[in-house]
Write an enzyme that holds these catalytic residues in place. Structure first.
Site, PDB file in Angstrom:
ATOM      1  N   ARG A  83     -64.214  11.940  28.540  1.00  0.00           N
ATOM      2  CA  ARG A  83     -64.584  13.463  28.397  1.00  0.00           C
ATOM      3  C   ARG A  83     -65.897  13.530  27.877  1.00  0.00           C
ATOM      4  O   ARG A  83     -66.975  13.782  28.160  1.00  0.00           O
ATOM      5  CB  ARG A  83     -63.564  14.443  28.122  1.00  0.00           C
ATOM      6  CG  ARG A  83     -64.123  15.685  28.380  1.00  0.00           C
ATOM      7  CD  ARG A  83     -62.982  16.712  28.240  1.00  0.00           C
ATOM      8  NE  ARG A  83     -62.599  16.767  26.768  1.00  0.00           N
ATOM      9  CZ  ARG A  83     -61.387  17.178  26.442  1.00  0.00           C
ATOM     10  NH1 ARG A  83     -60.841  18.015  27.307  1.00  0.00           N
ATOM     11  NH2 ARG A  83     -61.073  17.500  25.345  1.00  0.00           N
ATOM     12  N   LYS A 186     -67.772  19.474  26.444  1.00  0.00           N
ATOM     13  CA  LYS A 186     -67.226  19.964  25.545  1.00  0.00           C
ATOM     14  C   LYS A 186     -68.645  20.117  24.493  1.00  0.00           C
ATOM     15  O   LYS A 186     -68.928  19.069  23.462  1.00  0.00           O
ATOM     16  CB  LYS A 186     -66.343  19.097  24.900  1.00  0.00           C
ATOM     17  CG  LYS A 186     -65.329  19.943  23.950  1.00  0.00           C
ATOM     18  CD  LYS A 186     -64.299  19.221  23.766  1.00  0.00           C
ATOM     19  CE  LYS A 186     -63.316  19.928  22.715  1.00  0.00           C
ATOM     20  NZ  LYS A 186     -62.831  21.193  22.842  1.00  0.00           N
ATOM     21  N   GLU A 222     -60.692  30.411  32.087  1.00  0.00           N
ATOM     22  CA  GLU A 222     -59.956  30.206  30.877  1.00  0.00           C
ATOM     23  C   GLU A 222     -59.409  30.958  30.061  1.00  0.00           C
ATOM     24  O   GLU A 222     -59.770  32.000  30.054  1.00  0.00           O
ATOM     25  CB  GLU A 222     -60.997  29.144  30.096  1.00  0.00           C
ATOM     26  CG  GLU A 222     -61.419  27.768  30.780  1.00  0.00           C
ATOM     27  CD  GLU A 222     -61.575  26.867  29.788  1.00  0.00           C
ATOM     28  OE1 GLU A 222     -61.039  25.976  29.406  1.00  0.00           O
ATOM     29  OE2 GLU A 222     -63.017  26.815  29.703  1.00  0.00           O
TER      30      GLU A 222
HETATM   31  N1  PLP Z   1     -60.772  24.422  27.229  1.00  0.00           N
HETATM   32  C1  PLP Z   1     -61.585  24.783  26.309  1.00  0.00           C
HETATM   33  C2  PLP Z   1     -62.698  25.477  26.223  1.00  0.00           C
HETATM   34  C3  PLP Z   1     -61.254  24.052  25.144  1.00  0.00           C
HETATM   35  O1  PLP Z   1     -62.142  24.002  24.032  1.00  0.00           O
HETATM   36  C4  PLP Z   1     -60.116  23.116  25.072  1.00  0.00           C
HETATM   37  C5  PLP Z   1     -60.051  22.290  23.860  1.00  0.00           C
HETATM   38  O2  PLP Z   1     -60.249  21.142  23.793  1.00  0.00           O
HETATM   39  C6  PLP Z   1     -59.301  23.249  26.145  1.00  0.00           C
HETATM   40  C7  PLP Z   1     -59.464  23.875  27.125  1.00  0.00           C
HETATM   41  C8  PLP Z   1     -58.323  22.320  25.998  1.00  0.00           C
HETATM   42  O3  PLP Z   1     -58.398  20.949  26.281  1.00  0.00           O
HETATM   43  P1  PLP Z   1     -57.527  19.550  25.945  1.00  0.00           P
HETATM   44  O4  PLP Z   1     -56.233  19.747  26.362  1.00  0.00           O
HETATM   45  O5  PLP Z   1     -58.324  18.532  26.373  1.00  0.00           O
HETATM   46  O6  PLP Z   1     -57.725  19.719  24.356  1.00  0.00           O
HETATM   47  C1  COI Z   2     -58.863  21.681  21.035  1.00  0.00           C
HETATM   48  O1  COI Z   2     -57.847  22.153  21.492  1.00  0.00           O
HETATM   49  O2  COI Z   2     -58.906  20.723  20.530  1.00  0.00           O
HETATM   50  C2  COI Z   2     -60.047  22.564  20.809  1.00  0.00           C
HETATM   51  O3  COI Z   2     -61.256  22.116  20.959  1.00  0.00           O
HETATM   52  C3  COI Z   2     -59.823  23.861  20.420  1.00  0.00           C
HETATM   53  C4  COI Z   2     -60.995  24.320  19.308  1.00  0.00           C
HETATM   54  C5  COI Z   2     -62.223  24.551  19.695  1.00  0.00           C
HETATM   55  C6  COI Z   2     -60.485  24.588  18.164  1.00  0.00           C
END
Ligand code: PLP
Ligand code: COI
Length: 342
Positions: A83, A186, A222
């Site tokens: 990612r 991200k 989201e």
């Molecule tokens: N959506 C956003 C905007 C996020 O910042 C995060 C955190 O990383 C997620 C979703 C969840 O992603 P992940 O499951 O890869 O942590």
């Molecule tokens: C995560 O779930 O790792 C995130 O990035 C959320 C966060 C911005 C605290």
């Protein structure tokens, strides 16, 4: 021998606590350098660095778990590496190879082993990789030099109360990202764009803000910094959108739902469909699974009560337990998701 830590593990916040070391790698002259270990939690950089002006900043988030069998595990670090590479392509930064990413994750966790919270303390070690453009640029162009850092910090639950329902509010007056913008990456800018809505939601007593798609304000996007899923008729439903982050937790839950014999649908979800879900949740590394109690849409004078009894639903609980059992090495890692650090 490192000193034993005397931290109140069970009451840690989701915040920053200094640890012993971070690891760094510089991109200069068109290539990535050697991995360096630092004990400083500051960085020195040019005031015209592109990360400071033009948002050339990407980050990731994953966790390390101290397990019952004595091992320390991390969950799907290759997915975070992939990612990050996608984000790099999105904002023109050099891609860090997966092997280097994973090696640095392992190294920084091991170096800070005494900060990995005890098994069953409710806390974990949050691993935060970040990549920034560091060379000076005044015109709007990508940098030529970059710094990749991974630091770690022990954290408690993202939402107070752990595995319990939370209420969300639809932020109709805010967009976190545009349909063809940076929502799938991200990058820090998306989070800057979410700060107002997040404060607005918290000020009214909600756990978090909830986004609809920015173009039509019709479909679910989201839940703050977490993806959305809804459950009905033995089906796991999650949004397909060009403006949400592809969550690794969500991807894993889709697989686990399938493993449990459920159907999985990834498609646009109109807001009104919220009425029909038997259960719903927010999912992410920080949030894990956070079951949704209710979602309010004050502008439209609507309220969607999902958890009628205010409690997490049985399928969300099953998915949560299954995910945690894999992360803690208590169930076979049939999908090859785990990296053992030690
Ligand atoms: N959506 C956003 C905007 C996020 O910042 C995060 C955190 O990383 C997620 C979703 C969840 O992603 P992940 O499951 O890869 O942590
Ligand atoms: C995560 O779930 O790792 C995130 O990035 C959320 C966060 C911005 C605290």
């Amino acid at each position: 021998m490192a000193k034993e830590l005397d931290l109140d593990w069970a009451n840690l916040k989701f915040g920053y606590l200094p640890t012993d070391y971070n690891v760094r790698c510089y991109f200069r002259d068109g290539k990535w350098g050697e991995i360096e270990v630092s004990s400083s939690d500051t960085i020195n950089m040019h005031m015209a660095a592109t990360c400071l002006h033009y948002g050339q900043e990407a980050f990731e988030g994953l966790k390390a778990y101290r397990c019952k069998d004595g091992h320390i595990r991390v969950f799907r670090p290759e997915e975070n590496a992939a990612r990050l590479q996608s984000t790099c392509r999105g904002i023109l930064m050099p891609e860090l190879p997966t092997e280097k990413f994973v090696e640095m994750v392992k190294k920084v966790v091991l170096l800070n082993e005494r900060f990995v919270p005890p098994y069953e303390s409710g806390a974990t070690l949050y691993v935060r990789p970040l990549l920034i453009g560091t060379s000076a640029q005044v015109g709007v162009h990508p940098a030529t030099e970059y710094l990749f850092i991974i630091f770690v910090t022990p954290v408690g639950p993202y939402f107070k109360g752990g595995f319990a329902t939370n209420n969300y509010v639809i932020a109709r007056d805010h967009d976190r990202s545009a349909p063809l913008g940076t929502g799938i990456y991200k990058v820090g800018g998306n989070y800057a764009a979410s700060l107002q809505a997040n404060k607005w939601a918290h000020d009214q007593g909600y756990a978090c803000e909830f986004y609809l798609d920015a173009k039509e304000k019709k479909y679910i996007d989201e839940c703050g910094a977490a993806n959305f899923f809804g459950i009905k008729n033995n089906t796991y439903v999650t949004p397909l959108s060009t403006s949400i982050l592809p969550s690794i937790t969500n991807k894993s839950l889709m697989q686990l739902a399938e493993d449990l014999g459920m159907k999985v649908e990834r498609r646009q979800i109109p807001e009104e469909e919220l009425e029909t879900f038997e259960e719903a949740g927010a999912c992410g590394t920080a949030a894990v699974i956070s079951p949704i109690g209710e979602i309010d849409d004050p502008v439209m004078n609507k309220k969607y009560v999902i958890a009628k009894d205010g409690k997490p639903g049985p399928i969300s609980e099953k998915l949560y337990k299954k995910l945690k059992a894999i992360q803690y090495g208590e169930e076979p890692d049939t999908h090859n998701w785990i990296t053992i650090v030690k």
